[in-house]
Write an enzyme that holds these catalytic residues in place. Structure first.
Site, PDB file in Angstrom:
ATOM      1  CB  CYS A 374      -0.925  -0.002   1.215  1.00 54.23           C
ATOM      2  SG  CYS A 374      -1.787   1.562   1.486  1.00 54.23           S
ATOM      3  CB  CYS A 377       1.138   1.214   4.407  1.00 53.42           C
ATOM      4  SG  CYS A 377      -0.570   0.706   4.701  1.00 53.42           S
TER       5      CYS A 377
END
Length: 454
Positions: A374, A377
């Site tokens: 991600c 993230c």
């Protein structure tokens, strides 16, 4: 050469000042018979005319200028991409316009991709610009379109969605169905299909995609490629070429260029918007957030393509968990785990379940639910690691739980996972975790959250 363009076909041409009287727009591109010296100082030779029947316009024909630079022999665009990988955006733009002439156009969204128009101007070659008017853009974007037209002396041709398709969608599902069942259906009606109609009149198009925009889906885009998703004039696989002149540039480099060249920009940028799309699906981003987090924020990071560049997204491998790495969001690369520091405890499924069950913990816990692929993230990794270092020895434990793959359904039902990353605080004397409500992921904001609860 001067062109008069109708918006019904929606591919625009750079406009040149002419002493000739303005030609009426009557549903087709009208080509003047004589060569013309434009403001860019390029004299064009007499063009041949070719008539191409546009999609969904069986009763009309559109004269298109034939590019003398287009050769009949096959071109190895993978090899060309490799040759141009270290070229400047200006060199790439010049190569694209020289090769395809009037059979290529710039796709303009009303954001920082105005840099493409500026690069095209700097080549001194004629160029065409088109844009998709979904009917749901911000008022600032519409005003910006007009400012760009005046600044460059061009007419942007707009593609509009099919009125009957929009009517059917809204009548059956309402104006904001994308908040409930995802944005793909609305984007397909308002953006993808109009784009497909536009591209059917071209042999190549130019986009503002950059590798750093969306690490999950755009990290490997080349500067030129055979379009994997759309077709051009001739139809079929390989009939459309896609140029990405700024693929290797960083966002900061784009903005430095725009400031240096005194290019007008969308006023939404000064309000915190970086990636700009339709009004209901775009918002300003906060410190520590990736620019694409301002788009479709209620969905997972992997879904954040509207379909215009769907060729970037590939099917994921079944091996979503693979030791210390995972299959990248577009299925083409393996990425290492993140938040790797001695101050962040990696929790297993059993560990997080035990943490949930405990009603009287010895210490409070701060835990991030994440997926290594991600981009959001990845963007908060530095701040989270710094936070863990600051909290070391403070009595607050900092942990991480990988919540993708087989763990995703569990995390949704038991840990309030909505999208990645989700940050939870487990107090000492409560079994219920508290979800971090903000999207500010800088160290100070996260620390304020912890201090307010411990």
């Amino acid at each position: 050469m001067a062109l008069s363009v109708s918006s019904s076909i929606s591919i625009s041409t750079s406009t040149f000042q002419s002493s000739q009287p303005k030609l009426p727009q009557i549903g087709s591109i009208r080509v003047l018979d004589r060569p013309y010296d434009g403001v860019v100082g390029v004299k064009l030779s007499q063009p041949r005319r070719r008539f191409v029947k546009p999609i969904n316009a069986a009763d009309s024909s559109v004269p298109i200028i034939a590019s003398e630079a287009i050769k009949t022999e096959e071109v190895d665009f993978e090899q060309l991409a490799s040759q141009l990988d270290n070229a400047s955006p200006l060199q790439i733009m010049d190569r694209a316009l020289a090769k395809f002439g009037n059979d290529i156009a710039i796709a303009f969204s009303g954001a920082e991709d105005v840099a493409l128009i500026e690069y095209a101007r700097l080549t001194g070659r004629p160029f065409r610009v088109f844009s998709l008017d979904t009917g749901r853009l911000n008022p600032e974007t519409y005003r910006y379109f007009e400012a760009v037209e005046k600044h460059y002396g061009i007419r942007i041709e707009y593609m509009f969605p099919d009125a009957f398709e929009v009517q059917a969608l809204v009548r059956s599902k309402g104006l904001f169905s994308f908040y409930e069942d995802g944005h793909q259906e609305c984007c397909r009606v308002r953006k993808v299909r109009p784009l497909r109609r536009a591209l059917k009149g071209l042999r190549a198009w130019i986009t503002g995609q950059r590798k750093d925009q969306s690490p999950g889906t755009r990290s490997e885009i080349p500067v030129v490629q055979v379009d994997p998703a759309f077709e051009g004039i001739d139809g079929g696989t390989g009939s459309l070429i896609k140029w990405n002149p700024v693929a290797n540039m960083k966002g900061n480099d784009i903005w430095n260029f725009l400031r240096t060249m005194n290019v007008p920009v969308n006023s939404l940028h000064s309000q915190g918007y970086i990636s700009i799309g339709c009004e209901p699906c775009t918002r300003a981003v906060l410190p520590g957030q990736h620019e694409r987090e301002g788009r479709w924020w209620w969905e997972d990071a992997k879904a954040k393509e509207c379909g215009l560049h769907k060729g970037n997204i590939k099917q994921e491998d079944d091996a979503h968990l693979n030791g210390n790495g995972v299959v990248h969001a577009n299925g083409t690369a393996t990425v290492a785990d993140i938040f790797n520091t001695q101050n962040v405890v990696s929790l297993s499924r059993t560990g997080i379940e035990n943490l949930i069950r405990l009603e009287n913990r010895r210490k409070p816990w701060l835990v991030v639910l994440y997926a290594p692929w991600c981009p959001y993230c990845q963007d908060m990794e530095e701040s989270y690691v710094d936070l863990a270092e600051k909290l070391a020895g403070s009595g607050v434990k900092v942990g991480k739980f990988r919540a993708d793959g087989d763990q995703k359904e569990f995390a949704k039902h038991e840990l309030k996972l909505g999208s990645f990353p989700t940050i939870l605080f487990f107090p000492e004397h409560s079994s219920q975790p508290i979800k971090y409500p903000s999207e500010k992921r800088d160290v100070d904001s996260l620390m304020a959250f912890v201090n307010a609860l411990r």
